[in-house]
Design a protein around this motif. Structure first.
Motif, short mmCIF file in Angstrom:
data_model
loop_
_atom_site.label_atom_id
_atom_site.label_comp_id
_atom_site.label_asym_id
_atom_site.label_seq_id
_atom_site.Cartn_x
_atom_site.Cartn_y
_atom_site.Cartn_z
N GLY A 291 1.47 2.81 5.47
CA GLY A 291 2.59 1.89 5.22
C GLY A 291 2.35 0.53 5.83
O GLY A 291 1.62 0.37 6.81
N VAL A 292 3.01 -0.48 5.27
CA VAL A 292 2.87 -1.84 5.78
C VAL A 292 4.13 -2.63 5.45
O VAL A 292 4.77 -2.42 4.41
N ARG B 227 -3.44 5.09 -6.85
CA ARG B 227 -4.24 5.82 -5.89
C ARG B 227 -5.48 6.45 -6.53
O ARG B 227 -6.58 6.37 -5.98
N ASP B 228 -5.34 7.07 -7.68
CA ASP B 228 -6.46 7.77 -8.30
C ASP B 228 -7.59 6.82 -8.69
O ASP B 228 -8.77 7.13 -8.52
N GLU C 187 -2.52 3.62 -0.80
CA GLU C 187 -1.22 4.25 -1.09
C GLU C 187 -0.08 3.24 -1.17
O GLU C 187 0.62 3.17 -2.17
N LYS C 188 0.15 2.43 -0.13
CA LYS C 188 1.29 1.51 -0.12
C LYS C 188 0.82 0.07 -0.28
O LYS C 188 -0.38 -0.23 -0.23
N GLY D 143 2.36 2.88 -12.16
CA GLY D 143 2.70 3.86 -11.14
C GLY D 143 1.46 4.56 -10.63
O GLY D 143 0.32 4.17 -10.92
N GLY D 144 1.67 5.62 -9.89
CA GLY D 144 0.55 6.37 -9.34
C GLY D 144 0.21 6.01 -7.92
O GLY D 144 -0.85 6.39 -7.42
N GLY D 145 1.10 5.27 -7.25
CA GLY D 145 0.82 4.87 -5.87
C GLY D 145 2.01 4.14 -5.27
O GLY D 145 3.15 4.49 -5.52
N GLY D 146 1.73 3.11 -4.49
CA GLY D 146 2.78 2.34 -3.84
C GLY D 146 3.38 1.30 -4.76
O GLY D 146 2.78 0.91 -5.77
#
Length: 461
Positions: free
Chosen positions: A103-104, A298-299, A56-57, A281-284
């Motif tokens: 998150g990070v 992400r996908d 995700e991130k 796009g599509g994520g972090g």
């Protein structure tokens, strides 16, 4: 900033009203494209090193290493831009183990600080996976439920955002919620957070599909986003499940949505414009030096590195632009534009006059000897057409004898700022003399205007 926010919200609200009653509003909404150069792409779904499962991130350190919480693999991966990765962590509750890390960020000492969402905690780790739990100076752990993202500000305060609240953790004090001007706690939640140079936090909220700006001891306001009816495409500035946010040194705000439809948008609040990068796009998302952008998808479980080339206000060329165009300052002259989308070709007829008026009228029977007929043709790509210009001479009225002849006399670039505005930049040559310049054009007929707007809006599903 509050004045800019008010102007932005007023403009978006007005735009929304136009959308509801007459369809997609101001055509420039569909003419804002972020052009990115793909640098590298790696990953894919799996559990080997260099593969991911719903990342995700993302963060990047000072050495350019990419840190990815491999969310559904319950581990952290550290990768270079070529996709060579090392990982640490596994599923569990012990230190160095994770449950859905999301998150990070990187602290002032170079440690990786990780939002271990499933374990409702923050872990601080080195690059070898030696971890400790983040604690306040009193030894307490932050009282946060499912932290989704974190960010450090210029004073090394850790900001933690989640579905159920927002905490600020100073390096020498206990964590506490942000407060407004009256000292009341701010009721804020979200999925992504970044901090600007003035230590204001920008927070994405998937529920409202907005980006909020929050200032400690002041409050929060909507900064970006507006409602679009579900039966219409979302123009730039309207978000679909915004997941993450980042900001560069120029103040551009990067907003990435979730899933494949969550395109990346780059927003300039001062200009009140958002620019769309449809293939990203599509994520972090996080932004590094030199306009480098680091993203997860992400996908597809991939990591993407790209570089921002240009924020363009040009419209994607489409057949809705066909028809007559002219410059109001030069009546009696004009252009006919013909676009062929199957072959990505454009043909332009340019009806004009000689550069210098003749001192005497010639002996022409029909028309003026000073009239000129130029044509241009070539391919277009996305929002710009580069065409060769031809000068046609010879021939006779209503007969093919003598045959007309066309010869290359230069080049022109054609771009469209909207469905009603165009610009032509030309570089011609006559008898060895250069003829260069640019012309701003307006559409003469509105016959294809609705078609142009419809095609343009479909560029942003």
């Amino acid at each position: 900033v509050s004045d800019v926010q008010m102007i932005t919200k007023f403009r978006f609200a007005t735009c929304l009203a136009l959308i509801i009653f007459i369809g997609p509003c101001a055509p420039e909404l569909f003419a804002q494209i972020a052009k990115l150069e793909l640098i590298s792409e790696f990953g894919g779904r799996g559990d080997d090193e260099g593969q991911f499962y719903y990342p995700e991130k993302v963060a990047v350190d000072h050495a350019g290493m990419i840190i990815v919480p491999d969310t559904s693999n319950d581990r952290i991966q550290v990768c270079n831009q070529r996709g060579h990765c090392n990982s640490f962590g596994e599923s569990g509750t012990e230190l160095g183990q994770f449950e859905f890390p999301i998150g990070v960020d990187i602290d002032s000492e170079g440690n990786l600080v990780i939002a271990d969402a499933g374990n409702n905690r923050i872990q601080v780790c080195d690059y070898q996976g030696n971890c400790r739990e983040f604690q306040t100076t009193s030894g307490d752990k932050p009282d946060v439920v499912r932290p989704l993202d974190i960010a450090f500000d210029t004073e090394s305060r850790l900001h933690i955002i989640g579905n159920h609240g927002y905490l600020i953790c100073p390096p020498d004090d206990d964590c506490h919620p942000p407060v407004d001007a009256l000292g009341d706690e701010l009721n804020v939640s979200g999925q992504g957070i970044t901090i600007d140079l003035l230590d204001r936090s920008l927070i994405t909220d998937r529920a409202s599909e907005r980006v909020h700006v929050c200032e400690h001891n002041s409050g929060c306001e909507e900064l970006l986003g507006f409602d679009t009816p579900i039966w219409l495409p979302k123009p730039p500035g309207s978000f679909h499940q915004p997941l993450d946010v980042s900001i560069d040194t120029d103040g551009h705000i990067y907003v990435s949505g979730l899933y494949a439809s969550g395109r990346l948008q780059i927003c300039d609040v001062i200009e009140e414009r958002c620019y769309v990068a449809n293939d990203f796009g599509g994520g972090g998302v996080t932004v590094g030096p030199d306009r480098f952008i680091y993203m997860t998808q992400r996908d597809s479980s991939k990591v993407v590195v790209a570089r921002l080339l240009e924020l363009s206000n040009n419209l994607p060329i489409n057949p809705g632009l066909n028809g007559p165009w002219y410059n109001p300052e030069t009546p009696g002259q004009g252009f006919f534009v013909n676009i062929y989308p199957k072959t990505s070709e454009m043909f332009v007829g340019w009806f004009t006059f000689d550069v210098v008026s003749a001192t005497e009228i010639g002996s022409a029977i029909l028309g003026d000897t000073r009239q000129r007929w130029l044509t241009a043709q070539g391919n277009y790509r996305e929002d710009t057409a580069t065409l060769q210009v031809y000068l046609t001479d010879g021939g006779s009225f209503l007969t093919g004898v003598p045959a007309a002849e066309s010869s290359v006399t230069g080049e022109m670039n054609v771009s469209f700022a909207s469905c009603s505005e165009a610009q032509i930049e030309f570089d011609l040559e006559s008898d060895g003399e250069p003829i260069t310049g640019s012309i701003m054009l307006e559409r003469i007929s509105d016959e294809n205007l609705a078609r142009c707007k419809k095609i343009s809006s479909e560029t942003y599903p």
